[in-house]
Design an enzyme around this catalytic site. Sequence first.
Site, PDB file in Angstrom:
ATOM      1  CB  SER A 168      46.990  -0.083  71.357  1.00 38.78           C
ATOM      2  OG  SER A 168      46.238  -1.285  71.404  1.00 38.78           O
TER       3      SER A 168
ATOM      4  CG  HIS B 271      53.559 -10.879  66.628  1.00 36.23           C
ATOM      5  ND1 HIS B 271      52.338 -11.151  67.201  1.00 36.23           N
ATOM      6  CD2 HIS B 271      53.614  -9.549  66.467  1.00 36.23           C
ATOM      7  CE1 HIS B 271      51.684 -10.008  67.365  1.00 36.23           C
ATOM      8  NE2 HIS B 271      52.437  -9.017  66.938  1.00 36.23           N
TER       9      HIS B 271
ATOM     10  CD  GLU C  61      54.442  -6.207  69.073  1.00 39.80           C
ATOM     11  OE1 GLU C  61      54.212  -5.247  68.330  1.00 39.80           O
ATOM     12  OE2 GLU C  61      54.002  -7.341  68.855  1.00 39.80           O
TER      13      GLU C  61
ATOM     14  N   GLY D  36      46.208  -4.879  70.036  1.00 42.21           N
ATOM     15  CA  GLY D  36      44.871  -4.934  69.452  1.00 42.21           C
ATOM     16  C   GLY D  36      43.754  -4.657  70.442  1.00 42.21           C
TER      17      GLY D  36
ATOM     18  CE  LYS E 106      49.297  -7.552  64.719  1.00 39.89           C
ATOM     19  NZ  LYS E 106      48.671  -7.524  66.041  1.00 39.89           N
TER      20      LYS E 106
ATOM     21  CD  GLU F  15      48.782 -11.101  66.597  1.00 39.50           C
ATOM     22  OE1 GLU F  15      49.148 -11.177  65.404  1.00 39.50           O
ATOM     23  OE2 GLU F  15      48.373 -10.042  67.102  1.00 39.50           O
TER      24      GLU F  15
ATOM     25  CG  ASN G  44      52.796  -7.455  62.270  1.00 37.85           C
ATOM     26  OD1 ASN G  44      52.583  -8.065  61.223  1.00 37.85           O
ATOM     27  ND2 ASN G  44      52.701  -8.018  63.457  1.00 37.85           N
TER      28      ASN G  44
END
Length: 258
Positions: A210, A94, A164, A170, A11, A96, A9
């Site tokens: 991660s 996702h 996730e 991250g 991003k 985010e 991904n």
Amino acid sequence: MRKPIIAGNWKMNNTAKQGVQLVNELKPLVKDANCEVVVCVPAIDIPAVAEALKGSNIALGAQNVHFAEKGAYTGEISADMLKEYGVKYVIIGHSERRQYFGETDETVNKRTLAALAAGLTPIVCIGETLEERETGKTEEVLDRQITEGMKGIDDISKIVIAYEPVWAIGTGRTATAEQANETIGYIRKKCAEVFCPKCAEKVRIQYGGSMNAGNCKQLMAMSEIDGGLIGGASLKSADFSAIVHYDEQGLKLNKDLL
Ligand code: 13P
């Protein structure tokens, strides 16, 4: 048996030019992969990256899709627009997007059903925040994300689920392989309950957060983990290809043998 799937991904990273350079580096490095390999790229990179991926074993993915077929939705992109460029996968929900762009289980559900209807394979992301984990709400959150976000899916094995944990994205803080395996096992059990046991056995569930060249083989050795959704480590060809080749790192040559 479930075929492992390693997806990058990107991003909001890589211009089209940089994306083409990255996949051109990747192609020879992953050409003998035993797993499915996917790169989910920014929408504007899709035409150029699609061209660069022609004839390779790397599938193309997008990072979002709108639920309407077409119409007055300024700034949005439809499933047909993605499909015209050979996009096969699309990340939906996702964390985010949930956190910064108002994505809810309801919109995740609508996007997922639209993607499936158009013949795309959704990679539906679910996972709890740190606070939710620490207050013992992980299962409750996952239950809601599954029952609401995946409502109305005929055959759950037609999607990929990405677990996730938000606290591992991250942050350099990975769920331990055991933690990830246990939670993914729970997700599969819930899918068996809500959908059907056979489909739950078939659905591929990735871990994301991660994941990198150093921890991938331990994570991938777990019986419930069928792949990875990789953020930061998908931006460098050496790192991403090392993850794709997790099975040659010594621990596991053939998932079927486990
Ligand atoms: P990182 O691998 O950078 O933690 O990101 C994970 C992720 O969000 C993939 O979708």
